[in-house]
Design an enzyme around this catalytic site. Structure first.
Site, PDB file in Angstrom:
ATOM      1  N   SER A   1      -2.481  -7.833   3.399  1.00 57.95           N
ATOM      2  CA  SER A   1      -2.976  -7.623   4.766  1.00 57.95           C
ATOM      3  C   SER A   1      -3.296  -8.964   5.405  1.00 57.95           C
ATOM      4  O   SER A   1      -3.185  -9.126   6.624  1.00 57.95           O
ATOM      5  CB  SER A   1      -4.243  -6.772   4.732  1.00 57.95           C
ATOM      6  OG  SER A   1      -3.977  -5.565   4.055  1.00 57.95           O
TER       7      SER A   1
ATOM      8  N   HIS B   1       0.839  -1.203   0.000  1.00 63.95           N
ATOM      9  CA  HIS B   1       0.000   0.000   0.000  1.00 63.95           C
ATOM     10  C   HIS B   1       0.875   1.255   0.000  1.00 63.95           C
ATOM     11  O   HIS B   1       0.593   2.223  -0.718  1.00 63.95           O
ATOM     12  CB  HIS B   1      -0.884   0.055   1.250  1.00 63.95           C
ATOM     13  CG  HIS B   1      -1.834  -1.093   1.415  1.00 63.95           C
ATOM     14  ND1 HIS B   1      -1.660  -2.062   2.371  1.00 63.95           N
ATOM     15  CD2 HIS B   1      -2.968  -1.410   0.764  1.00 63.95           C
ATOM     16  CE1 HIS B   1      -2.660  -2.933   2.310  1.00 63.95           C
ATOM     17  NE2 HIS B   1      -3.470  -2.562   1.331  1.00 63.95           N
TER      18      HIS B   1
END
Ligand code: AMP
Length: 285
Positions: A194, A37
């Site tokens: 994640s 990210h």
């Protein structure tokens, strides 16, 4: 950096930027941020006057309630990272702020010209309708000049390109440019995700076989057919205790349809590592 939790506050911030003639770069995320990210956000900060990052675990794209419940969340840590990178705004709404009760319970149907009928779309019915529901809303609210997405979710990226370029929404987003960002991996090769947070130390080690096999398949593709390589990838990963392939498809990068040529092909895999569902992909040419 400001953390905004309402659509109204977001729209006020966006109007201010527009009045000042500033370009907006948007990075949509579901939080539990990592270096993958961060790479997208750094690029958005560099290429635009203002960077907005959304952190929203979108319930309408989950077809498995257990997966939604277990999805890692840590807004405080995310905000710290985003502040250090130079994001101007974090948009972190609740589901109730984002959707009316009716929207939450209505199944949206978008036409993806078949791009959603394969791989993730086939395994997670309704998933891409939920993705497009939230992404189109974020585009509408933030009016970005550029929006950044990772190639880790290759099918998602193809569908978003389709939505912006060809669907009935074409023109609704002005001169929005979708920016494709390469997969960020650990030095071990594991694609950052994640969901990796849910892996035990042992599972993390086991998961390395996924990217290792994908990279090995680049070599195999020089002497074997697409079908042979596809089967070999599946067999090699399944031979590792603790890993189970859900699908491995070698498809054309544009149509996402199965192909028998490596030219312009991408291999997309989904593997269960214990209870955690991981995705990865590799481009052959
Ligand atoms: P997510 O929070 O998983 O919805 O991801 C938000 C955005 O980050 C999506 O565009 C993802 O494709 C992208 N992304 C997630 N992991 C990676 C990675 N390892 N490399 C590049 N982009 C990623």
């Amino acid at each position: 950096m400001q953390i905004l939790t309402t659509k109204q506050a977001l729209q006020a911030a966006v109007s201010e930027c527009q009045q000042a003639g500033k370009t907006i770069g948007l990075v949509p995320t579901m939080g539990a941020l990592h270096e993958g990210h961060a790479t997208l956000v750094r690029r958005a900060v560099k290429e635009n006057d203002v960077c907005i990052v959304s952190v929203f675990v979108n319930p309408t794209q989950f077809n498995n309630q257990e997966d939604l419940k277990k999805y890692p969340r840590n807004l405080e840590r995310d905000a710290e990272l985003l502040r250090s990178i130079g994001a101007a705004y974090v948009f972190a709404p609740t589901p109730e702020e984002m959707y009316s009760a009716e929207e939450m319970n209505t199944t949206f149907q978008f036409d993806f010209a078949g791009l959603d009928q394969v791989m993730e779309g086939k395994m997670r019915p309704g998933h891409f309708n939920g993705v497009v529901q939230v992404v189109s809303r974020l585009f509408y609210l933030t009016k970005p000049r550029r929006a950044y997405f990772g190639e880790k979710d290759f099918q998602q990226l193809a569908i978003i390109h389709h939505m912006v370029e060809r669907s009935s929404m074409a023109g609704s987003f002005g001169d929005l440019e979708i920016v494709d960002c390469p997969i960020v991996r650990e030095t071990s090769g594991l694609a950052l995700s994640s969901r990796n947070e849910r892996l035990s130390a042992q599972e993390r080690e086991t998961a390395l076989a996924i990217s290792r096999t994908l990279f090995a398949s680049l070599e195999w593709s020089k002497s074997q057919t697409v079908k042979e390589v596809q089967q070999r990838v599946i067999d090699t990963i399944n031979a590792v205790p603790g890993l189970e392939v859900e699908y491995y498809e070698i498809v054309d990068q544009s149509s996402l349809l199965p192909t028998d040529r490596f030219d312009h092909a991408i291999g997309c895999v989904t593997v269960y590592c214990g209870p955690v569902r991981l995705i990865d992909n590799i481009k052959y040419a």
